[in-house]
Design an enzyme around this catalytic site. Structure first.
Site, short mmCIF file in Angstrom:
data_model
loop_
_atom_site.label_atom_id
_atom_site.label_comp_id
_atom_site.label_asym_id
_atom_site.label_seq_id
_atom_site.Cartn_x
_atom_site.Cartn_y
_atom_site.Cartn_z
N HIS A 29 -21.44 -32.65 6.38
CA HIS A 29 -22.15 -32.42 5.12
C HIS A 29 -22.15 -33.68 4.25
CE1 HIS A 29 -20.86 -27.93 5.48
NE2 HIS A 29 -22.17 -27.99 5.70
N LYS A 53 -23.71 -14.48 5.69
CA LYS A 53 -22.34 -14.91 5.99
C LYS A 53 -21.39 -14.39 4.93
CE LYS A 53 -23.86 -19.48 7.71
NZ LYS A 53 -23.89 -20.93 7.36
N ARG A 102 -28.04 -30.85 13.12
CA ARG A 102 -27.25 -31.38 14.23
C ARG A 102 -28.02 -31.31 15.53
NH1 ARG A 102 -22.62 -27.48 12.29
NH2 ARG A 102 -24.59 -26.39 12.06
N SER A 139 -18.73 -25.76 9.70
CA SER A 139 -17.74 -25.08 8.86
C SER A 139 -17.11 -23.90 9.59
CB SER A 139 -18.40 -24.57 7.57
OG SER A 139 -18.91 -25.64 6.82
#
Ligand code: PNS
Length: 207
Positions: A29, A53, A102, A139
């Site tokens: 990040h 989430k 990514r 994360s």
């Protein structure tokens, strides 16, 4: 006028919002935020809730950790996104939303959000790629590795790994553990610090 030749005056200050759950902020990040500062005059890191989430860290902790991580970036500030991202973008006059990719899976997840945000407000999304050395950092994996006692200090900015371990209720890797300790040696043997804040990793920091 001749005395202004060669001087470029720009009237607009460009601001981008870099949103995410940041649960917790990682070196990936941070790399994307740094790259965004090279493209935009101001970058606002927006710590948001992702409806799909459930967060480990509360939003205040996520904001505080992101602020600490971005402390050396003078054009960056961190705010909570209280509702819709596009409302924050409108309020701040953001010209773009910046997200890191990514790989293809990230693009698949980000593209519908980018389209929805543009549908709602016209805001464009800009996708940046972090340095390849961060491509494996997520994360969710940081939390999973930490939960099982693995080393995560070199995946996140300083202070973040300890905060994650505290939230998970786990001890630092290498610290004596009550569940795996079978000898008669006391847990508080000299040199053995069992506190969650005791981990220090030589590779901490961003370069
Ligand atoms: O880091 P994440 O979880 O991939 O980030 C997703 C996030 C938080 C940016 C997204 O869920 C979001 O923008 N949440 C704020 C509420 C909102 O605007 N939802 C509509 C998104 S299209």
């Amino acid at each position: 006028m001749s005395h202004t030749v060669g001087v470029y005056y720009r009237e607009r200050v460009t601001l981008a919002v870099c949103p995410g759950s940041f649960d917790p902020i990682t070196l990936g990040h941070l790399d994307v935020v740094r790259r965004a500062t090279l493209l935009f005059d101001e970058v606002v890191v927006g710590v948001a809730r992702n409806a799909s989430k459930s967060a480990l860290l509360d939003v205040g902790a996520r904001v505080a950790l992101a602020e600490a991580a971005c402390a050396d970036l003078p054009t960056v500030r961190v705010v909570e996104v209280p509702g819709l991202l596009v409302d924050l973008c409108r309020e701040l006059g953001a010209v773009a939303v910046v997200k890191g990719l990514r790989g293809g899976a990230d693009y698949d997840a980000e593209q519908p959000m980018a389209l929805m945000n543009r549908h709602l407000s016209g805001v464009e999304s800009v996708f940046l790629t972090a340095a390849p050395r961060y491509a494996h950092i997520a994360s969710s994996m940081v939390k999973d590795v930490a939960r099982h006692g693995g080393q995560v200090d070199d995946l996140v900015p300083p202070g973040v790994a300890d905060a994650v371990r505290r939230a998970l209720g786990v001890t630092s890797p290498g610290a004596p553990s009550a569940t795996t300790h079978h000898s008669a040696t006391p847990l508080s043997a000299p040199g053995g610090d069992t506190s969650p804040g005791s981990a220090a990793h030589p590779n901490q920091g961003v370069s």
